[in-house]
Design a protein around this motif. Structure first.
Motif, mmCIF file in Angstrom:
data_model
loop_
_atom_site.group_PDB
_atom_site.id
_atom_site.type_symbol
_atom_site.label_atom_id
_atom_site.label_comp_id
_atom_site.label_asym_id
_atom_site.label_seq_id
_atom_site.Cartn_x
_atom_site.Cartn_y
_atom_site.Cartn_z
ATOM 1 N N UNK A 148 0.839 -1.204 0.000
ATOM 2 C CA UNK A 148 0.000 0.000 0.000
ATOM 3 C C UNK A 148 0.875 1.255 0.000
ATOM 4 N N UNK A 149 1.966 1.216 0.738
ATOM 5 C CA UNK A 149 2.879 2.359 0.754
ATOM 6 C C UNK A 149 3.400 2.646 -0.649
ATOM 7 N N UNK A 150 3.746 1.589 -1.363
ATOM 8 C CA UNK A 150 4.234 1.754 -2.736
ATOM 9 C C UNK A 150 3.174 2.418 -3.605
ATOM 10 N N UNK A 151 1.936 1.944 -3.504
ATOM 11 C CA UNK A 151 0.844 2.522 -4.310
ATOM 12 C C UNK A 151 0.603 3.985 -3.948
ATOM 13 N N UNK A 152 0.617 4.283 -2.657
ATOM 14 C CA UNK A 152 0.408 5.669 -2.221
ATOM 15 C C UNK A 152 1.533 6.561 -2.736
ATOM 16 N N UNK A 153 2.756 6.088 -2.614
ATOM 17 C CA UNK A 153 3.902 6.860 -3.092
ATOM 18 C C UNK A 153 3.798 7.089 -4.597
ATOM 19 N N UNK A 154 3.457 6.049 -5.316
ATOM 20 C CA UNK A 154 3.325 6.130 -6.780
ATOM 21 C C UNK A 154 2.270 7.143 -7.197
ATOM 22 N N UNK A 155 1.248 7.295 -6.349
ATOM 23 C CA UNK A 155 0.165 8.227 -6.639
ATOM 24 C C UNK A 155 0.376 9.607 -6.005
ATOM 25 N N UNK A 156 1.584 9.842 -5.489
ATOM 26 C CA UNK A 156 1.925 11.153 -4.968
ATOM 27 C C UNK A 156 1.449 11.433 -3.549
ATOM 28 N N UNK A 157 0.955 10.429 -2.868
ATOM 29 C CA UNK A 157 0.479 10.614 -1.493
ATOM 30 C C UNK A 157 1.570 10.142 -0.524
ATOM 31 N N UNK A 158 2.602 10.961 -0.434
ATOM 32 C CA UNK A 158 3.808 10.603 0.302
ATOM 33 C C UNK A 158 3.516 10.422 1.791
#
Length: 105
Positions: free
Chosen positions: A29-39
């Protein structure tokens, strides 16, 4: 050809696993959030995964700390929680199993 990917369904199942305490799911989930700009959300997921003892999450948090996205205090807290999780999981049986696994490779 093949099975069509349903990303919404995939994310739903990863979220359910994360809620259930699966550290690799939190990492994903962290990877997906990071990928979507939600650091900020990514860092929260990484912190939870590190607190559950996931080494890769701690490594990623270290990179976030180096990049200024995590405070020194938050990284130190995650490091302590990570170590506590590892210590809690130690047992003579696990150590013997790990030694046996390593000797077979």
């Amino acid at each position: 050809e093949g099975v069509e990917k349903d990303m919404k369904k995939s994310i739903y199942h990863v979220e359910q696993a994360a809620i259930g305490g699966h550290p690799e799911a939190r990492h994903n989930l962290a990877y997906e959030e990071y990928r979507n700009g939600r650091i900020e959300r990514a860092v929260k997921h990484l912190t939870i995964a590190a607190n559950l003892g996931l080494d890769e999450a701690l490594r990623m948090l270290r990179e976030c700390y180096k990049g200024g996205r995590v405070t020194k205090e938050d990284f130190a807290a995650a490091l302590r929680a990570h170590q506590a999780a590892l210590d809690a999981a130690k047992s003579p049986q696990r150590e013997a199993a790990e030694a046996a696994r390593l000797s077979n490779h």
